[in-house]
Design a protein around this motif. Structure first.
Motif, short mmCIF file in Angstrom:
data_model
loop_
_atom_site.label_atom_id
_atom_site.label_comp_id
_atom_site.label_asym_id
_atom_site.label_seq_id
_atom_site.Cartn_x
_atom_site.Cartn_y
_atom_site.Cartn_z
N TRP A 1 35.01 5.85 94.65
CA TRP A 1 36.43 5.36 95.54
C TRP A 1 36.32 4.78 96.68
O TRP A 1 35.22 4.98 97.05
CB TRP A 1 36.77 6.92 95.40
N ALA B 1 31.89 12.31 93.91
CA ALA B 1 32.22 11.29 94.53
C ALA B 1 31.67 10.51 94.89
O ALA B 1 31.27 10.52 96.26
CB ALA B 1 33.68 11.66 95.37
N CYS C 1 41.48 2.07 98.69
CA CYS C 1 42.58 2.43 97.47
C CYS C 1 43.63 3.20 97.15
O CYS C 1 43.26 4.14 97.19
CB CYS C 1 41.12 2.53 96.50
N TYR D 1 38.63 0.46 91.68
CA TYR D 1 38.86 1.82 91.93
C TYR D 1 39.72 2.85 91.74
O TYR D 1 41.58 2.02 91.27
CB TYR D 1 38.72 1.95 93.67
N PRO D 2 39.98 4.24 91.31
CA PRO D 2 38.78 4.72 91.16
C PRO D 2 38.54 3.96 89.45
O PRO D 2 39.32 3.52 89.21
CB PRO D 2 40.00 6.27 91.03
N GLU E 1 45.32 10.38 93.94
CA GLU E 1 44.32 10.99 93.08
C GLU E 1 43.66 12.38 93.85
O GLU E 1 42.96 12.97 93.22
CB GLU E 1 42.94 9.89 92.16
N MET E 2 42.86 12.13 94.70
CA MET E 2 41.69 12.76 95.65
C MET E 2 42.64 14.22 95.90
O MET E 2 41.83 15.11 95.21
CB MET E 2 41.80 12.27 97.00
N SER F 1 43.67 6.67 88.14
CA SER F 1 43.41 8.03 88.97
C SER F 1 44.13 8.33 87.99
O SER F 1 45.21 8.29 86.78
CB SER F 1 44.07 7.69 89.59
N ASN G 1 33.48 10.42 89.86
CA ASN G 1 34.36 9.52 90.90
C ASN G 1 33.78 8.24 91.39
O ASN G 1 33.42 8.40 93.01
CB ASN G 1 35.57 10.10 91.02
N THR H 1 36.44 6.27 87.27
CA THR H 1 35.81 7.56 86.93
C THR H 1 34.38 7.40 85.01
O THR H 1 35.37 7.08 84.53
CB THR H 1 36.90 8.74 86.63
N ASN I 1 31.50 7.28 97.25
CA ASN I 1 31.98 5.98 97.89
C ASN I 1 31.81 4.65 98.13
O ASN I 1 30.79 4.60 98.08
CB ASN I 1 31.96 6.78 99.70
N CYS J 1 43.73 6.08 94.61
CA CYS J 1 42.40 7.05 94.99
C CYS J 1 42.67 7.86 96.03
O CYS J 1 42.36 9.44 95.79
CB CYS J 1 41.06 6.24 95.56
#
Length: 151
Positions: free
Chosen positions: A44, A75, A48, A118-119, A54-55, A137, A42, A121, A77, A51
């Motif tokens: 991110w 993840a 965002c 972003y994000p 989603e996290m 997300s 991912n 994946t 960054n 993001c």
């Protein structure tokens, strides 16, 4: 990019390019370290909006299924897009994130994976092959469905 026909930079069935980055604690992590596991890779940034949504879902999924599904969340960054590293640490702490988070301080991996939103994946199978990818997300149910489809 909001084009419905938007495709990711790397193709399905491509070998996922290996990279090595450091965690915020300075520990080196390579994508190839996770060969033999499914990887939810991912990209991110702390500012965002999607993001942020989603996290926590990623963390919930990780807590419940990491071992059961033989999966790793990695993840990356987008550190070049952050105002400062403290914001990244604050985000990690605020969301009690325990999966590996690495810093793309030079933007090299972002370029390697042709990330434009972003994000983003990528789903990578146990052999290191990209099997899916998306810029949206997802919640933990969707993550579970995506990972289950990799079997």
């Amino acid at each position: 990019n909001t084009n419905a026909d938007f495709t990711l930079g790397l193709d399905i069935n491509d070998m996922a390019p290996n990279f090595e980055l450091q965690t915020i604690e300075g520990e080196k992590v390579q994508l190839s370290d996770f060969r033999g596991k499914k990887v939810f890779l991912n990209f991110w940034a702390s500012w965002c909006g999607p993001c942020k949504v989603e996290m926590p879902h990623m963390q919930n999924y990780y807590d419940a299924y990491q071992d059961l599904e033989n999966v790793e969340i990695l993840a990356v960054n987008m550190t070049t897009q952050e105002r400062n590293r403290e914001l990244v640490q604050k985000f990690i702490d605020a969301n009690t994130l325990t999966f590996p988070i690495v810093l793309d301080t030079e933007g090299e991996v972002e370029k390697l994976y042709k990330v434009i939103g972003y994000p983003t994946t990528y789903l990578i199978n146990e052999e290191g092959i990209i099997v899916d990818g998306f810029t949206a997300s997802v919640d933990e149910k969707k993550i579970k469905t995506l990972i289950d489809q990799m079997d």
